[in-house]
Design a protein around this motif. Structure first.
Motif, PDB file in Angstrom:
ATOM      1  N   TYR A 128       9.473   4.874   4.576  1.00  0.00           N
ATOM      2  CA  TYR A 128       9.185   6.251   4.186  1.00  0.00           C
ATOM      3  C   TYR A 128      10.413   6.958   3.655  1.00  0.00           C
ATOM      4  O   TYR A 128      11.532   6.523   3.861  1.00  0.00           O
ATOM      5  N   ASN A 139      -4.144  10.768   0.300  1.00  0.00           N
ATOM      6  CA  ASN A 139      -3.958  11.571   1.499  1.00  0.00           C
ATOM      7  C   ASN A 139      -3.613  12.999   1.118  1.00  0.00           C
ATOM      8  O   ASN A 139      -2.931  13.237   0.118  1.00  0.00           O
ATOM      9  N   SER A 166      -3.524   4.845  -1.470  1.00  0.00           N
ATOM     10  CA  SER A 166      -4.366   5.432  -0.430  1.00  0.00           C
ATOM     11  C   SER A 166      -4.217   6.950  -0.493  1.00  0.00           C
ATOM     12  O   SER A 166      -3.149   7.488  -0.183  1.00  0.00           O
ATOM     13  N   VAL A 182      -1.612   8.537   8.007  1.00  0.00           N
ATOM     14  CA  VAL A 182      -0.221   8.753   7.610  1.00  0.00           C
ATOM     15  C   VAL A 182       0.680   8.756   8.832  1.00  0.00           C
ATOM     16  O   VAL A 182       1.748   8.121   8.849  1.00  0.00           O
ATOM     17  N   ILE A 217       4.353  12.089   3.116  1.00  0.00           N
ATOM     18  CA  ILE A 217       4.160  11.082   2.083  1.00  0.00           C
ATOM     19  C   ILE A 217       5.238  11.282   1.018  1.00  0.00           C
ATOM     20  O   ILE A 217       5.773  12.394   0.888  1.00  0.00           O
ATOM     21  N   ASP A 233       1.848   5.506  10.212  1.00  0.00           N
ATOM     22  CA  ASP A 233       2.846   4.764   9.448  1.00  0.00           C
ATOM     23  C   ASP A 233       4.158   5.526   9.276  1.00  0.00           C
ATOM     24  O   ASP A 233       5.183   4.914   8.952  1.00  0.00           O
ATOM     25  N   HIS A 259       0.749   5.401   0.622  1.00  0.00           N
ATOM     26  CA  HIS A 259       0.113   6.677   0.934  1.00  0.00           C
ATOM     27  C   HIS A 259       0.508   7.650  -0.174  1.00  0.00           C
ATOM     28  O   HIS A 259       1.692   7.934  -0.370  1.00  0.00           O
ATOM     29  N   TRP A 260      -0.483   8.211  -0.857  1.00  0.00           N
ATOM     30  CA  TRP A 260      -0.305   8.745  -2.199  1.00  0.00           C
ATOM     31  C   TRP A 260      -1.059  10.052  -2.391  1.00  0.00           C
ATOM     32  O   TRP A 260      -2.077  10.306  -1.754  1.00  0.00           O
ATOM     33  N   LYS A 277       0.853  -1.192   0.000  1.00  0.00           N
ATOM     34  CA  LYS A 277       0.000   0.000   0.000  1.00  0.00           C
ATOM     35  C   LYS A 277       0.884   1.235   0.000  1.00  0.00           C
ATOM     36  O   LYS A 277       1.929   1.269   0.653  1.00  0.00           O
TER      37      LYS A 277
END
Length: 221
Positions: free
Chosen positions: A66, A33, A31, A45, A54, A48, A4-5, A2
């Motif tokens: 990250y 954000n 996902s 966010v 992100i 994670d 975070h995008w 996945k």
């Protein structure tokens, strides 16, 4: 996996180009954000990435990774390598371009936020940023023949994303007129579907920062 995008993030774009070029994109769930310096960080966010930034990639094992640099190197490893050359001299060349491209992007993002401050921008800081952006672009203009000649790697990807940020948020800076070799490189890269399909898009998931950058970045001086 996945991710975070956001379709507006230049650092997410780096990851997306690598995903597309390596064929790993189908394995990743996106996902959406909205992350900005002046806004509360989405809890999804922050859970994670304690830095609240992100992109963040969640691996198949559930481990968060990250920073676009780390994510891109992880994906490159999954795909068997190529974006980070094994030859040390060539690798350092790409990593230096990555540092320059990411550094220019950092300044452009911070500058836009600085211009939106109710009290007004700190001119001493923005003047210094302007000098650095111009110097960075002159360096990339000198490097453009080499960037164009080498197979696609993380260096070109980082430079592409910096130039894309200029096009996205600094639409009247007219950088192509001042840096023709760099413009030719960028046009060459846009022939690749991975680059063309990831051009930043303002999808109306607002970050409440107006488009106030017009006229603040000129290369004529």
């Amino acid at each position: 996996m996945k991710l975070h995008w956001s379709p507006r993030s230049p650092y997410v774009r780096k990851v997306m180009i690598v995903l597309k070029e390596t064929g790993l994109e189908p394995r990743v769930e996106l996902s959406r954000n909205v992350v900005a310096l002046h806004m509360p960080t989405p809890q999804a966010v922050l859970a994670d990435n304690p830095l609240g930034k992100i992109p963040v990639l969640i691996t198949d094992a559930g481990k968060p990774i990250y920073d676009s640099r780390v994510i891109c190197e992880y994906l490159d490893g999954l795909a068997g390598g190529g974006f980070f050359p094994a030859d040390n001299a060539l690798r350092m060349e790409h990593l230096t371009w990555q540092s320059l491209g990411d550094g220019l992007t950092d300044i452009l993002l911070l500058w836009r936020t600085e211009l939106a401050r109710p009290a007004g921008a700190w001119e001493a800081v923005t003047d210094a940023w302007r000098i650095k952006i111009r110097a960075g672009m002159r360096q990339l203009e000198a490097d453009a023949p080499r960037l164009s000649a080498l197979p696609l790697g993380i260096g070109q990807v980082s430079v592409i994303c910096a130039l894309g940020q200029l096009d996205f948020r600094w639409t009247d800076c007219n950088w192509r007129r001042h840096f023709p070799a760099l413009a030719a490189f960028h046009a060459q890269m846009l022939e690749r579907p991975s680059v063309r399909d990831t051009v930043p898009d303002d999808d109306n998931a607002g970050d409440n920062v107006a488009d106030i950058t017009a006229g603040h970045l000129w290369f004529d001086q």
